[in-house]
Design an enzyme around this catalytic site. Structure first.
Site, mmCIF file in Angstrom:
data_model
loop_
_atom_site.group_PDB
_atom_site.id
_atom_site.type_symbol
_atom_site.label_atom_id
_atom_site.label_comp_id
_atom_site.label_asym_id
_atom_site.label_seq_id
_atom_site.Cartn_x
_atom_site.Cartn_y
_atom_site.Cartn_z
ATOM 1 C CG HIS A 31 -0.278 0.041 2.536
ATOM 2 N ND1 HIS A 31 0.365 -1.055 3.068
ATOM 3 C CD2 HIS A 31 -0.159 1.031 3.450
ATOM 4 C CE1 HIS A 31 0.849 -0.741 4.267
ATOM 5 N NE2 HIS A 31 0.551 0.520 4.508
ATOM 6 C CG HIS A 49 0.863 5.688 4.091
ATOM 7 N ND1 HIS A 49 -0.022 5.706 5.143
ATOM 8 C CD2 HIS A 49 1.590 4.537 4.213
ATOM 9 C CE1 HIS A 49 0.153 4.622 5.878
ATOM 10 N NE2 HIS A 49 1.126 3.898 5.329
#
Length: 139
Positions: free
Chosen positions: A101, A103
């Site tokens: 992932h 940010h």
């Protein structure tokens, strides 16, 4: 491939609710439940890969494309003055969810968020050419 104990896989499947801001066949983006600044988003690949380093390039590129688009929207729509786009790889680097992932953290004047890289004060003790050679061997 879904990992049963992965919180992001549960969000992707709809088992856990999220505030979605983008979704396509390969990527999901949603607001981080622990907002460090207003609009802090997570961009995840829908297929489970442990980190940036294990994600196929095609998938990684799709995630980064969405991260870029969200960063642009943050600047225009939320009035952000800057954006941090980052991923943590491994526990020592701060990775807490082992599903790739990114940010996207909008930055605002006076937000007091500190993301810093400290200068190595003992730089003269490092043999930079030798370190570069070791890295090159792995490429």
């Amino acid at each position: 491939m879904k990992k049963d104990d992965c919180i992001f896989c549960k969000i992707i499947s709809g088992e856990i609710p999220s505030s979605k801001i983008y979704e396509d066949d390969d990527v999901l983006a949603f607001l981080d439940i622990s907002q460090v600044t207003q609009g802090h988003a997570l961009v995840v690949c829908k297929e489970h890969y442990d980190s940036f380093l294990t994600t196929p390039k095609k998938v990684m590129h799709k995630v980064m494309d969405v991260a870029q688009r969200i960063g642009q929207a943050d600047m225009i729509m939320l009035g952000a003055r800057g954006v941090n786009i980052l991923t943590n790889i491994g526990k020592n680097a701060g990775q807490s969810v082992f599903h790739f992932h990114v940010h996207v953290i909008p930055r605002y004047a006076g937000d007091d968020l500190i993301i810093e890289m400290k200068e190595n004060r003992d730089l003269e003790k490092l043999n930079l050419p030798a370190i570069a050679e070791e890295i090159k061997k792995g490429l």
